[in-house]
Design a protein around this motif. Structure first.
Motif, PDB file in Angstrom:
ATOM      1  N   SER A 121       0.945  -0.907   0.252  1.00 19.06           N
ATOM      2  CA  SER A 121       0.201  -0.193  -0.124  1.00 19.06           C
ATOM      3  C   SER A 121       0.614   1.324  -0.008  1.00 19.06           C
TER       4      SER A 121
ATOM      5  N   SER B 137      -0.505   5.228   0.083  1.00 18.18           N
ATOM      6  CA  SER B 137       0.530   6.063   1.486  1.00 18.18           C
ATOM      7  C   SER B 137       0.653   7.828   0.587  1.00 18.18           C
TER       8      SER B 137
ATOM      9  N   ILE C  58     -10.115   3.593  -1.053  1.00 16.06           N
ATOM     10  CA  ILE C  58     -10.150   2.322  -0.561  1.00 16.06           C
ATOM     11  C   ILE C  58     -10.323   0.775  -1.022  1.00 16.06           C
TER      12      ILE C  58
ATOM     13  N   GLU D 241      -7.503  -0.252  -2.825  1.00 19.05           N
ATOM     14  CA  GLU D 241      -6.761  -1.050  -1.874  1.00 19.05           C
ATOM     15  C   GLU D 241      -7.225  -2.400  -1.958  1.00 19.05           C
TER      16      GLU D 241
ATOM     17  N   ASP E 161      -2.904  -5.347   1.943  1.00 21.64           N
ATOM     18  CA  ASP E 161      -3.718  -5.017   3.436  1.00 21.64           C
ATOM     19  C   ASP E 161      -3.834  -3.492   3.520  1.00 21.64           C
ATOM     20  N   PRO E 162      -4.623  -3.299   4.682  1.00 22.57           N
ATOM     21  CA  PRO E 162      -5.746  -2.628   5.149  1.00 22.57           C
ATOM     22  C   PRO E 162      -4.921  -1.278   5.324  1.00 22.57           C
ATOM     23  N   LEU E 163      -4.661  -0.047   5.183  1.00 22.05           N
ATOM     24  CA  LEU E 163      -3.824   0.767   5.285  1.00 22.05           C
ATOM     25  C   LEU E 163      -4.545   1.812   6.577  1.00 22.05           C
ATOM     26  N   ASP E 164      -4.149   2.093   7.696  1.00 26.92           N
ATOM     27  CA  ASP E 164      -4.682   2.488   8.890  1.00 26.92           C
ATOM     28  C   ASP E 164      -4.791   4.221   8.498  1.00 26.92           C
ATOM     29  N   GLU E 165      -3.642   4.886   8.268  1.00 33.50           N
ATOM     30  CA  GLU E 165      -3.841   6.132   7.136  1.00 33.50           C
ATOM     31  C   GLU E 165      -4.910   6.286   6.300  1.00 33.50           C
TER      32      GLU E 165
ATOM     33  N   TYR F  69      -7.919   4.437   6.486  1.00 30.98           N
ATOM     34  CA  TYR F  69      -9.534   4.897   7.100  1.00 30.98           C
ATOM     35  C   TYR F  69      -9.808   6.127   7.951  1.00 30.98           C
ATOM     36  N   ASP F  70      -8.518   6.223   8.812  1.00 35.50           N
ATOM     37  CA  ASP F  70      -8.177   7.195   9.804  1.00 35.50           C
ATOM     38  C   ASP F  70      -8.993   8.586   8.827  1.00 35.50           C
TER      39      ASP F  70
END
Length: 325
Positions: free
Chosen positions: A50, A54, A84, A87, A92-96, A98-99
């Motif tokens: 990801s 990013s 999203i 992705e 793998d999901p990227l936290d930032e 979703y934030d």
């Protein structure tokens, strides 16, 4: 071996270009289908990482320009949802990510938002707009393609503006004029329009971009009613260069525009007069050229490519003419 190093270098260069595309498209609130998604999908397939998403986030929603002059909440929500979706299929999901989405999902849409157009010098022209004009991530102000084209032409021909007094007719929200002021070093620049609400928005955008009468170039916003403008008023402005984008769309005002242009050409010693038009209705545009001829004004078409600086629909028929008596 040398060859594979070269290709990875080429890939990096390509990535930088694609990132710039994402950034320019995001800040100008371009239609989402026009983004370079295919490159992102290929990158996700080959790298299963990801990292590129990013990078895109850093150049868009997490960029300082987005904090200062954010595109509409709805537009950012649509953009992040699209990221999203891509992705989820590839890594793998990227936290930032979703934030960033959580931040706009809870946010209330305001009545105003910003569009920013990135200039080659690294600067940006940021314009305030009413969200009401925007639907499906695009703006209802379809009068912009000629303004963007004229701004690109100005960036390629800065000498037409450098050290000169420039008058812009029908400035709208100010994109072309602000680009000229930022990049082409005119000595004075006069923005003009005649609708009170447009003038209000124009003044706000001129201020937003740090332009004023006290700064260099000296900038003024004037109310200019084409039917009432006098030769004295035009002599007082004393323009060496006169520009207008997307002013030939209504057959009812073409007559007063031609009269105004006649006065402009009479008032200044050989001013450079440039009119850029998106030809939506060939009949209206042909009528304008005919009325120019009847008024003793000749024109020639300025052709040749312009540098692609801003994202917009280049399939539109745009013509730029230079007037002379």
């Amino acid at each position: 071996m040398g060859h594979s190093e070269e290709t990875s270098e080429e890939t990096e260069v390509k990535k930088m270009d694609i990132l710039k595309d994402f950034q320019a498209s995001f800040f100008s609130m371009s239609r989402l289908p026009s983004f370079p998604w295919t490159f992102l999908e290929k990158d996700l397939q080959s790298n299963k990482s990801s990292e590129f998403i990013s990078d895109i986030l850093k150049q868009t929603c997490l960029h300082s320009l987005c904090r200062k002059f954010p595109p509409s909440v709805r537009y950012r929500r649509l953009f992040l949802s699209e990221l999203i979706r891509r992705e989820a299929a590839g890594c793998d999901p990227l936290d930032e990510l979703y934030d960033a989405l959580a931040e706009v999902v809870g946010a209330e849409d305001t009545t105003e938002c910003y569009k920013s157009y990135l200039l080659p010098c690294g600067d940006a022209v940021s314009l305030m707009e009413n969200v009401a004009l925007i639907s499906e991530g695009t703006t209802g102000l379809v009068t912009w393609e000629a303004a963007l084209y004229l701004a690109e032409w100005a960036l390629d021909h800065q000498q037409v503006f450098t050290g000169r007094t420039v008058l812009e007719l029908g400035s709208g929200v100010g994109l072309t004029g602000i680009t000229v002021c930022r990049s082409c070093s005119p000595s004075r620049f006069v923005f003009s329009d005649c609708h009170p609400s447009v003038l209000q928005k124009l003044r706000a955008n001129v201020q937003l971009n740090g332009l004023s009468e006290q700064a260099t170039p000296a900038v003024r916003v004037e109310e200019l009613d084409w039917t009432e403008v006098t030769e004295e008023q035009l002599k007082r402005i004393g323009a060496d260069t006169v520009i207008a984008a997307d002013v030939v769309y209504d057959p009812d005002i073409v007559g007063s525009l031609v009269k105004l242009l006649s006065k402009v050409l009479r008032c200044s010693p050989s001013p450079e007069v440039l009119i850029c038009s998106t030809i939506r209705n060939p009949e209206t545009y042909g009528g304008f050229k005919q009325q120019l001829g009847n008024a003793g004004i000749s024109h020639h078409v300025i052709s040749g490519p312009v540098s692609h600086v801003f994202p917009y629909n280049r399939l539109s028929s745009i013509e730029m003419i230079k007037l002379h008596t």
